[in-house]
Write an enzyme that holds these catalytic residues in place. Structure first.
Site, mmCIF file in Angstrom:
data_model
loop_
_atom_site.group_PDB
_atom_site.id
_atom_site.type_symbol
_atom_site.label_atom_id
_atom_site.label_comp_id
_atom_site.label_asym_id
_atom_site.label_seq_id
_atom_site.Cartn_x
_atom_site.Cartn_y
_atom_site.Cartn_z
ATOM 1 N N GLU A 1 8.446 16.771 15.050
ATOM 2 C CA GLU A 1 8.858 16.794 13.831
ATOM 3 C C GLU A 1 7.710 17.484 12.810
ATOM 4 O OE1 GLU A 1 8.134 13.084 11.395
ATOM 5 O OE2 GLU A 1 10.141 13.093 10.748
ATOM 6 N N GLY B 1 7.161 5.483 7.600
ATOM 7 C CA GLY B 1 6.159 6.616 7.522
ATOM 8 C C GLY B 1 6.354 7.280 8.881
ATOM 9 N N SER B 2 5.184 7.799 9.620
ATOM 10 C CA SER B 2 5.221 8.681 10.770
ATOM 11 C C SER B 2 5.090 7.642 12.241
ATOM 12 C CB SER B 2 4.089 9.712 10.925
ATOM 13 O OG SER B 2 2.843 8.845 10.552
ATOM 14 N N THR B 3 5.788 8.312 13.014
ATOM 15 C CA THR B 3 6.006 7.537 14.259
ATOM 16 C C THR B 3 4.287 7.233 14.688
ATOM 17 O OG1 THR B 3 7.931 8.663 14.942
ATOM 18 C CG2 THR B 3 6.495 7.577 16.660
ATOM 19 N N GLU C 1 10.557 2.070 10.130
ATOM 20 C CA GLU C 1 11.305 3.196 10.125
ATOM 21 C C GLU C 1 10.290 4.426 10.302
ATOM 22 O OE1 GLU C 1 14.275 2.702 10.919
ATOM 23 O OE2 GLU C 1 14.027 0.748 10.440
ATOM 24 N N LYS D 1 0.824 -1.095 -0.003
ATOM 25 C CA LYS D 1 -0.222 -0.024 -0.071
ATOM 26 C C LYS D 1 0.863 1.140 0.067
ATOM 27 C CE LYS D 1 -1.454 3.043 2.468
ATOM 28 N NZ LYS D 1 -1.682 4.191 1.482
ATOM 29 N N CYS E 1 13.261 12.076 6.207
ATOM 30 C CA CYS E 1 13.018 11.856 7.673
ATOM 31 C C CYS E 1 14.434 12.277 8.264
ATOM 32 C CB CYS E 1 13.107 10.204 7.700
ATOM 33 S SG CYS E 1 14.376 9.515 6.734
ATOM 34 N N VAL F 1 1.613 6.720 12.840
ATOM 35 C CA VAL F 1 0.856 5.750 12.251
ATOM 36 C C VAL F 1 1.529 4.306 12.625
ATOM 37 C CG1 VAL F 1 0.634 4.813 9.942
ATOM 38 C CG2 VAL F 1 0.207 7.096 10.251
HETATM 39 P P1 NAD Z 1 2.561 8.702 7.162
HETATM 40 O O1 NAD Z 1 2.612 8.226 8.232
HETATM 41 O O2 NAD Z 1 1.531 9.731 6.624
HETATM 42 O O3 NAD Z 1 2.293 7.860 5.715
HETATM 43 C C1 NAD Z 1 2.879 6.558 5.782
HETATM 44 C C2 NAD Z 1 2.287 5.453 5.293
HETATM 45 O O4 NAD Z 1 1.036 5.008 5.961
HETATM 46 C C3 NAD Z 1 1.272 6.011 3.962
HETATM 47 O O5 NAD Z 1 1.119 4.797 2.973
HETATM 48 C C4 NAD Z 1 -0.256 6.225 4.436
HETATM 49 O O6 NAD Z 1 -1.282 6.268 3.725
HETATM 50 C C5 NAD Z 1 -0.082 4.980 5.430
HETATM 51 N N1 NAD Z 1 -1.135 5.602 6.391
HETATM 52 C C6 NAD Z 1 -1.513 6.800 6.875
HETATM 53 N N2 NAD Z 1 -2.282 6.477 7.872
HETATM 54 C C7 NAD Z 1 -2.626 5.108 8.202
HETATM 55 C C8 NAD Z 1 -3.185 4.583 9.276
HETATM 56 N N3 NAD Z 1 -3.859 4.969 9.966
HETATM 57 N N4 NAD Z 1 -3.065 3.128 9.115
HETATM 58 C C9 NAD Z 1 -2.266 2.528 8.197
HETATM 59 N N5 NAD Z 1 -1.645 3.232 7.308
HETATM 60 C C10 NAD Z 1 -1.562 4.497 7.147
HETATM 61 O O7 NAD Z 1 3.944 9.350 6.523
HETATM 62 P P2 NAD Z 1 4.235 10.088 5.271
HETATM 63 O O8 NAD Z 1 3.711 11.483 5.415
HETATM 64 O O9 NAD Z 1 3.974 9.451 4.166
HETATM 65 O O10 NAD Z 1 5.735 10.080 5.547
HETATM 66 C C11 NAD Z 1 6.458 10.961 6.232
HETATM 67 C C12 NAD Z 1 7.042 10.414 7.575
HETATM 68 O O11 NAD Z 1 7.871 9.259 7.051
HETATM 69 C C13 NAD Z 1 7.794 11.215 8.504
HETATM 70 O O12 NAD Z 1 7.644 10.994 9.556
HETATM 71 C C14 NAD Z 1 9.300 10.669 8.100
HETATM 72 O O13 NAD Z 1 10.199 10.980 9.241
HETATM 73 C C15 NAD Z 1 8.963 9.358 8.119
HETATM 74 N N6 NAD Z 1 10.198 8.768 7.249
HETATM 75 C C16 NAD Z 1 11.019 7.815 8.007
HETATM 76 C C17 NAD Z 1 12.046 7.591 7.232
HETATM 77 C C18 NAD Z 1 13.059 6.429 7.968
HETATM 78 O O14 NAD Z 1 13.758 5.675 7.501
HETATM 79 N N7 NAD Z 1 13.066 6.591 9.342
HETATM 80 C C19 NAD Z 1 12.268 7.543 5.927
HETATM 81 C C20 NAD Z 1 11.172 8.175 5.329
HETATM 82 C C21 NAD Z 1 10.243 8.945 5.882
#
Ligand code: NAD
Length: 548
Positions: free
Chosen positions: A429, A269-271, A297, A216, A331, A273
């Site tokens: 963040e 993605g975000s912490t 991550e 996804k 990130c 989520v």
């Molecule tokens: P996000 O958490 O908003 O979304 C990540 C994914 O989760 C997307 O596919 C989104 O559709 C899905 N999602 C959103 N809500 C959900 C839910 N309730 N249940 C299940 N899935 C859900 O993150 P983003 O805005 O796409 O990316 C930015 C974040 O990612 C920042 O916090 C960044 O620091 C982090 N990030 C971390 C790394 C790392 O290696 N640590 C790398 C890249 C990005």
């Protein structure tokens, strides 16, 4: 019959990092990417689901737009229904019986071919899609969608082999082996918007290890996800190994995480989520056939610490690139900087002058250093931060703190100064081009190390700038747990596959280091085999003898 029978100990091609093209004026690569950008902008693509190798068009559409020109629709994605998600899970579960039996060399060949396709004929298309769909400049797209994804696909083969070569000792008379089995069930890959390379790697790393996947992608990176899926199919990925579903993250996660066959979650993605996914997995633990592997991550609040011996020009360049490239939406982006009072007047003036030269706008205009933030939600969040900042007596705006969303979601590169170590500006963040400076007294260097370590929940990346060895060692030791990737006299962004394994602890993730053996090891469940060549025929041991 097993289709792939060969008597060979194959040696995979040795990986090397993909060369980053510079797209300088007058080059063929510059002309080619421009032509591809025009081509993509002249069409509106359909972005279907891909389930068991079949494209599904549900008719429930969601547009993929360009963040820097939000009225421009690049494509229309078909969103998955509950039945579609279940079909994707069924396909992945069914296909795993076959894919898990493919030899490693055959699996590797698919991804090595994908790497070469991306290095060659697919490069411009995926770079252009990443530029337009995620608002990256050509350089940012090139180091992500081309170089990093190619590196993931090539290096992961080498990392996989390192794991397979890890075999136990066999004393005389026995042969001990470890068979690195794929997990039973399917892996759920949930990917972020900000790196096409991460989006491509999260489903393909488990697949390379013999697993099948439901993928996804982020709603704001649908177009590049569509192309990655097409590329993998062209590379020969069998039907059903990776199944692409678009739709609401929470809805899809509810189905996938509630399924008995869930074998793993590969998330970036975000912490917030990730925490919700972890909680759901915990609640569902009695449903699963096995314990799912959870790799996540997550967010960062990355620091730059300068010692009074630091070179100001170097420091400024690192802050500008680390803080503002890709609009601070990495990130690893630098977002809190700790500067000694003796350096601040010079550094502040230099940063202010340089920020004034940064061009923000359409990424198809190559003179721009920054594009737009990803969507309106992100833009509004930044505007809300700026309003608070302007009302706060303890924070000064040195540059930026403005935005304009008429054409695209543009946010100015912003430099703030606070004297409040407890400020959210130094803890939260924002995922945008906002850098906050805290100025410390030169003699408080050791104290500021402790404060950086304790003042925020994340632990992803950080840098020390110094020309004094003792201070470098003090920072390295004192900030040992504050960053999973620690840089000395370098910006905290820009990790390269095979060179700086990437990931952090604390609230930044499980630190399984994407693009490394430590990540791939999570996608295998080792089985130990012991064979005894001449087994005993008597149960008795010598000590039981009646003889004295
Ligand atoms: P996000 O958490 O908003 O979304 C990540 C994914 O989760 C997307 O596919 C989104 O559709 C899905 N999602 C959103 N809500 C959900 C839910 N309730 N249940 C299940 N899935 C859900 O993150 P983003 O805005 O796409 O990316 C930015 C974040 O990612 C920042 O916090 C960044 O620091 C982090 N990030 C971390 C790394 C790392 O290696 N640590 C790398 C890249 C990005």
């Amino acid at each position: 019959m097993t289709p792939f029978v060969r008597s060979t100990i194959a040696r995979a091609p040795l990986p090397r990092n993909e060369t980053v093209r510079d797209y300088a004026p007058g080059t063929r690569e510059r002309a080619a990417i421009r032509a591809t950008l025009s081509q993509i902008m002249s069409e509106t693509s359909e972005l279907p689901l891909v389930i068991d190798g079949v494209e599904r068009r549900t008719g429930v559409l969601e547009a993929a737009v360009m963040p820097h020109r939000h009225q421009h629709v690049l494509g229309q994605a078909h969103l998955a229904s509950v039945d579609d998600v279940n079909a994707a899970i069924d396909a992945a579960t069914r296909v795993s019986a076959d894919w898990s039996r493919w030899s490693w060399a055959q699996r590797a060949a698919v991804f090595l071919r994908a790497a070469d396709l991306l290095s060659g004929p697919w490069r411009d298309r995926l770079n252009a899609a990443t530029m337009l769909g995620q608002s990256k400049t050509i350089h940012q797209a090139e180091i992500d969608a081309a170089a990093e994804l190619i590196d993931f696909w090539r290096f992961n083969v080498e990392f996989m082999l390192r794991i397979y070569r890890e075999q136990p000792h066999s004393p005389e008379g026995t042969w001990n082996q470890v068979d690195y089995r794929p997990l039973e069930g399917f892996v759920f890959a949930v990917t972020p918007f900000n790196f096409t390379a991460i989006a491509g790697n999260l489903p393909s790393a488990p697949a390379l290890m013999g697993n099948t996947v439901v993928w996804k992608p982020a709603a704001t990176a649908k177009y590049s996800a569509h192309l990655v899926m097409q590329l993998l199919r062209e590379a020969g990925l069998p039907d059903g190994v990776i199944n692409l579903v678009y739709g609401d993250g929470a809805e899809i996660a509810k189905i996938a995480l509630g399924h008995a066959e869930l074998a793993g979650v590969h998330f970036t993605g975000s912490t917030t989520v990730f925490n919700s996914l972890l909680r759901t997995v915990g609640q569902n633990v009695d449903r699963y056939r096995g314990y799912p592997r959870i790799v996540g991550e997550t967010g960062g609040k990355n620091f730059v610490l300068a010692h009074s011996s630091a070179d100001v020009a170097t420091l400024a360049a690192a802050i500008l690139r680390g803080g503002y490239e890709y609009q601070g939406q990495k990130c690893s982006a630098a977002s809190r900087i700790f500067i000694p009072a003796s350096l601040w007047p010079t550094l502040k003036a230099l940063l202010r002058d340089e920020i004034a030269t940064i061009r923000v706008g359409d990424v198809a205009d190559f003179s721009n250093f920054m594009g737009a933030v990803i969507d309106e939600k992100a833009w509004r969040k930044h505007m809300a931060v700026f309003e608070e900042v302007k009302a706060s007596p303890r924070t000064k705006v040195i540059a930026g703190a403005t935005g304009d969303k008429r054409t695209g979601y543009f946010v100015a590169p912003t430099l703030l100064e606070t004297d409040n170590l407890e400020s959210p500006l130094l803890r939260e963040e924002y995922f945008g081009p906002i850098v906050t400076a805290f100025i410390y007294r030169d003699q408080d260097f050791e104290d500021i190390i402790q404060r950086i370590d304790r003042s925020c929940a994340y632990g992803l990346t950080g840098s020390i700038f110094s020309n004094d060895r003792r201070s470098i060692e003090l920072a390295s030791a004192g900030l040992r747990n504050a960053a999973g990737n620690f840089y000395i006299n370098d910006k905290p962004t820009g990790a390269v596959v095979g060179q700086q394994p990437f990931g952090g602890g604390r609230m930044s993730g499980t630190n399984d280091k994407a693009g490394s053996v430590w990540n791939l090891i999570r996608w295998t469940s080792p089985r130990t085999l012991k064979e005894t060549f001449v087994p005993p025929t008597d149960y008795r041991y010598p000590y039981q003898s009646e003889l004295p």
